[in-house]
Scaffold this motif. Structure first.
Motif, PDB file in Angstrom:
ATOM      1  N   GLY A   1       0.773  -1.234   0.000  1.00 23.84           N
ATOM      2  CA  GLY A   1       0.000   0.000   0.000  1.00 23.84           C
ATOM      3  C   GLY A   1       0.805   1.285   0.000  1.00 23.84           C
ATOM      4  O   GLY A   1       0.619   2.140  -0.871  1.00 23.84           O
ATOM      5  N   LEU A   2       1.700   1.435   0.973  1.00 24.20           N
ATOM      6  CA  LEU A   2       2.402   2.716   1.094  1.00 24.20           C
ATOM      7  C   LEU A   2       3.237   3.035  -0.146  1.00 24.20           C
ATOM      8  O   LEU A   2       3.080   4.106  -0.735  1.00 24.20           O
ATOM      9  CB  LEU A   2       3.242   2.738   2.385  1.00 24.20           C
ATOM     10  CG  LEU A   2       4.164   3.945   2.589  1.00 24.20           C
ATOM     11  CD1 LEU A   2       3.381   5.258   2.572  1.00 24.20           C
ATOM     12  CD2 LEU A   2       4.945   3.815   3.896  1.00 24.20           C
TER      13      LEU A   2
ATOM     14  N   ASP B   1      -2.087  -2.329  10.770  1.00 24.01           N
ATOM     15  CA  ASP B   1      -0.826  -2.204  11.500  1.00 24.01           C
ATOM     16  C   ASP B   1       0.148  -3.321  11.113  1.00 24.01           C
ATOM     17  O   ASP B   1       1.358  -3.134  11.183  1.00 24.01           O
ATOM     18  CB  ASP B   1      -1.070  -2.201  13.008  1.00 24.01           C
ATOM     19  CG  ASP B   1      -1.953  -3.355  13.441  1.00 24.01           C
ATOM     20  OD1 ASP B   1      -3.170  -3.297  13.157  1.00 24.01           O
ATOM     21  OD2 ASP B   1      -1.431  -4.306  14.037  1.00 24.01           O
ATOM     22  N   GLY B   2      -0.364  -4.464  10.671  1.00 23.02           N
ATOM     23  CA  GLY B   2       0.526  -5.540  10.227  1.00 23.02           C
ATOM     24  C   GLY B   2       1.166  -5.215   8.895  1.00 23.02           C
ATOM     25  O   GLY B   2       2.393  -5.255   8.739  1.00 23.02           O
ATOM     26  N   SER B   3       0.349  -4.836   7.920  1.00 23.30           N
ATOM     27  CA  SER B   3       0.855  -4.545   6.579  1.00 23.30           C
ATOM     28  C   SER B   3       1.797  -3.353   6.553  1.00 23.30           C
ATOM     29  O   SER B   3       2.836  -3.379   5.904  1.00 23.30           O
ATOM     30  CB  SER B   3      -0.315  -4.233   5.633  1.00 23.30           C
ATOM     31  OG  SER B   3      -0.975  -5.404   5.232  1.00 23.30           O
ATOM     32  N   LEU B   4       1.402  -2.290   7.266  1.00 25.70           N
ATOM     33  CA  LEU B   4       2.158  -1.042   7.149  1.00 25.70           C
ATOM     34  C   LEU B   4       3.614  -1.246   7.574  1.00 25.70           C
ATOM     35  O   LEU B   4       4.533  -0.665   6.981  1.00 25.70           O
ATOM     36  CB  LEU B   4       1.496   0.046   8.003  1.00 25.70           C
ATOM     37  CG  LEU B   4       2.108   1.443   7.877  1.00 25.70           C
ATOM     38  CD1 LEU B   4       2.110   1.931   6.437  1.00 25.70           C
ATOM     39  CD2 LEU B   4       1.375   2.435   8.768  1.00 25.70           C
ATOM     40  N   MET B   5       3.816  -2.114   8.570  1.00 28.96           N
ATOM     41  CA  MET B   5       5.171  -2.357   9.063  1.00 28.96           C
ATOM     42  C   MET B   5       6.066  -2.981   7.993  1.00 28.96           C
ATOM     43  O   MET B   5       7.283  -2.949   8.103  1.00 28.96           O
ATOM     44  CB  MET B   5       5.124  -3.284  10.276  1.00 28.96           C
ATOM     45  CG  MET B   5       4.722  -2.590  11.556  1.00 28.96           C
ATOM     46  SD  MET B   5       5.898  -1.344  12.052  1.00 28.96           S
ATOM     47  CE  MET B   5       6.885  -2.290  13.205  1.00 28.96           C
ATOM     48  N   MET B   6       5.444  -3.576   6.971  1.00 26.78           N
ATOM     49  CA  MET B   6       6.256  -4.331   6.020  1.00 26.78           C
ATOM     50  C   MET B   6       6.967  -3.455   4.984  1.00 26.78           C
ATOM     51  O   MET B   6       7.870  -3.932   4.306  1.00 26.78           O
ATOM     52  CB  MET B   6       5.400  -5.401   5.339  1.00 26.78           C
ATOM     53  CG  MET B   6       4.951  -6.441   6.354  1.00 26.78           C
ATOM     54  SD  MET B   6       4.609  -8.023   5.631  1.00 26.78           S
ATOM     55  CE  MET B   6       4.072  -8.930   7.102  1.00 26.78           C
TER      56      MET B   6
END
Lengths: 95, 594
Positions: free
Chosen positions: B441-442, B463-468
């Protein structure tokens, strides 16, 4: 032949580095056994190679042929009878 | 060492710029492979490249610095790949990312594989160790050709600078033609440094002409549709990529056929269009899947009958025959056997059909569909509460206009957005469908904002995805993009938690983050704004202000980890067997947790 229902495919491919791994990899990645592979440049056209594949005839073979045809370096794929194939002529080399 | 400039490269650098840019009179010029590459990319119309430099692509970066092409320095090569994907998905044009050899190339793999599964025209150009060192386990050597092979539409290992004249236009033509996809071009450092004489440059690679569609099969398709009493269209990403949205709308309206959309096809029909049945499949609305139970003809247009859409194939549309229109011949018969298939550009088929068909009404079937719609609606539980998933999405949608482009990461938030966001146009919705890549996403949002600076870009994340790929906060800040990241934060891997709850007897295993991340602080640390809506007395107003203020901003919205995506079809299950609720966990009642 160790194959239950042998099917033979005659491929015309570009004589290009990597074309073998594209074709063989496609079969391997779909867990479809290649029982025999023979490939050499076409005699009168060094741009092309002829590739013979011996596979087991399964229901999903048609799908695999379509995916093989999609490879950029594959020009055409034709089913071929055992008679007159590279495999028929070379059986004595595989004893 | 590979980092040292070689004499040949020094010679390339000493070429006067005038020589390089003079294209009016054909003349022979001496060019390095790297300069030739950049010039070929310029001629392809590339204006922006995302990438990360390293030892094996130093010559490319040296040449790039003399080019009008701008560069976005990602903080990780996977970020670079997804930034280029964001640009490609918004524009439909092939976009380029750069990485060095070894870990640079392996870091790109996920973005290339993602582009492969979602048919995105991405050109991944990697540096490679010099040819003389290939096969010696040289520093940062990896078999990029072998790694890219199964995850790209086609891939090249360039063996001489002269080959670039063929490979680069061919790479663009391949990426854009037929069903689009990623192409990998691996260029050894000695090829980048090789000086060759170039007189004529090749024409840029463009999309090859689509095959001409004959009248007969299209006529036969129309006849089948008109003979059906309960027809449904299934529209997918192929419509978006073919630019066939208008043709599709006309086709559906004039034949009066309701249409389900795949995840990739969202936006083709506005969600409030009377013929729109929303998204089908695993998280489709109850009525959507129930209409498919009854339909007698399903017309797949630019779809690949993905398992998330069909559920258990044997039970998919049990009363229907299938027609399949797709540009990729290998998709025909892959999942199910159609009674008729047309291998062609779906836009050409629909335009031809629109010229031939006679308008009709399916009053009885439409009434039945409307009845199912009324009786089995999508329950957007909590849609008026800001700190609940549908409520947060609705609040954002109400505050931005249809001009906003939307992307997501992967997980519960992605499915909530796919279900509930009021999409109105193609390419407004961009998400990782086939590969389902957390971390998409980001960086994709960065690419979208770069390619469409006049549109606000909204990235819903978890919060799980964003950390990746959180490191790309810095890239977003560096370019001051009008990009908002909205984290529906339950401090859990929510979709995994949901599956463990529903299918593994609530045995929650490794889904909770014991160390909570302060996302607004992380955003601020990398130069973005960052707010937590739960800090505000008037969170609605804070959201409005954050969305309206130009520039990059992280907006944290805490939600409960007990929130679920419903309906849900169990993986491998039939679409009619939708799970629509789970008794709230008594120890953890649904509601906002801070």
């Amino acid at each position: 032949m160790s194959v239950a229902n042998p099917a033979i495919l005659k491929l015309t491919v570009r004589n290009h580095p990597g074309v073998m791994s594209h074709v063989c990899g496609l079969f391997a990645r779909r867990a479809y056994n290649l029982e025999g592979i023979m490939v050499r440049p076409v005699r009168d056209n060094k741009q092309l190679s002829r590739m013979w594949l011996l596979v087991n005839e399964e229901e999903r073979l048609q799908q695999l042929i379509r995916q093989t045809e999609k490879l950029v370096d594959v020009i055409c794929v034709e089913p071929h009878a055992m008679e007159g194939s590279a495999f028929e002529a070379t059986q004595e080399y595989f004893v | 060492m590979t980092e040292l400039a070689t004499p040949t490269r020094a010679a390339a650098d000493s070429l006067p710029t005038e020589t390089r840019l003079d294209v009016a009179a054909p003349q022979t010029r001496e060019l390095s492979g790297a300069r030739l590459l950049i010039e070929l990319l310029e001629r392809q119309g590339v204006t922006c490249i995302a990438g990360v430099p390293g030892g094996a692509n130093l010559p490319m970066y040296d040449a790039l610095s003399h080019s009008p092409i701008s560069h976005v320095l990602a903080r990780h090569e996977q970020g670079a790949g997804f930034i280029a994907q964001g640009m490609a998905r918004i524009t439909g044009q092939a976009q380029v990312c750069f990485a060095s050899s070894g870990p640079g190339a392996t870091n790109l793999l996920t973005a290339v594989a993602d582009a492969h599964l979602d048919s995105v025209p991405l050109i991944a150009i990697t540096g490679q160790v010099p040819q003389a060192m290939i096969g010696t386990d040289a520093f940062q050597e990896i078999d990029t050709f072998g790694l890219m092979l199964p995850i790209s539409k086609h891939n090249y290992l360039v063996r001489s600078a002269a080959e670039l004249l063929e490979v680069i236009p061919a790479a663009f033509e391949l990426a854009l033609s037929g069903r689009p996809g990623p192409v990998s071009v691996d260029i050894p450092k000695d090829v980048q440094n090789e000086i060759i004489s170039v007189t004529d440059l090749p024409a840029p690679g463009v999309r090859a002409p689509d095959p001409v569609v004959a009248d007969e099969p299209v006529l036969a398709m129309i006849e089948r549709i008109q003979a059906a009493s309960k027809p449904v269209l299934m529209i997918g990403g192929g419509i978006v990529y073919a630019g066939a949205t208008d043709a599709l709308r006309r086709f559906a309206e004039r034949l009066d056929i309701p249409a389900v959309q795949t995840f990739m096809g969202l936006g083709v029909l506005p969600s409030d269009h009377p013929l729109s049945l929303g998204m089908l499949g695993m998280h489709g609305a109850p009525y959507t899947n129930l209409v498919l139970e009854e339909c007698d003809l399903l017309v797949g247009l630019g779809v690949r009958f993905d398992d998330r859409a069909t559920g258990k194939v044997a039970a998919f549309c049990p009363n229907a025959q299938f027609i399949h229109v797709d540009i990729d011949n290998s998709e025909i018969g892959k999942v199910l056997q159609p009674v008729q298939s047309i291998v062609a550009d779906v836009g050409s088929v629909l335009e031809l059909a629109n010229r031939m068909l006679e308008e009709q009404r399916n009053t009885k079937w439409r009434q039945r569909v409307d009845q199912l719609k009324n009786d089995h609606p999508l329950d957007l539980d909590g849609k008026d509460e800001l700190f609940r998933p549908y409520g947060a999405i609705a609040a954002v949608a109400a505050l931005v206009d249809d001009n906003a482009n939307i992307t997501t990461d992967v997980g519960q938030h992605q499915m909530w957005v796919a279900q509930a966001y009021p999409f109105v146009r193609p390419r407004q919705w961009i998400s990782s469908g086939g590969l389902g890549t957390m971390g998409f996403g980001l960086p994709a949002a960065i690419g979208m904002a770069l390619a469409a600076p006049d549109h606000k870009t909204i990235c819903f994340s978890g919060d799980g995805s964003l950390m990746m790929n959180i490191q790309e906060f810095a890239t977003a800040a560096e370019h001051n993009l009008d990009l908002k990241v909205i984290v529906l934060n339950n401090n859990h891997l929510g979709l995994v938690r949901q599956q463990q709850t529903l299918f593994y007897e609530k045995n929650l295993s490794a889904v909770k983050f014991e160390q909570r991340t302060d996302f607004p602080a992380a955003a601020r640390a990398m130069g973005m704004k960052g707010i937590d809506l739960s800090d505000f007395e008037n969170p609605q107003q804070a959201l409005q202000q954050a969305l309206n203020e130009p520039g990059p901003c992280l907006i944290n919205i805490p939600i409960s980890e007990t929130e679920m995506v419903f309906p849900m079809v169990a993986p491998g299950g039939a679409n009619k067997d939708m799970i629509v609720s789970e008794k709230p966990d008594a120890a953890n009642p649904a509601g906002a947790s801070k």
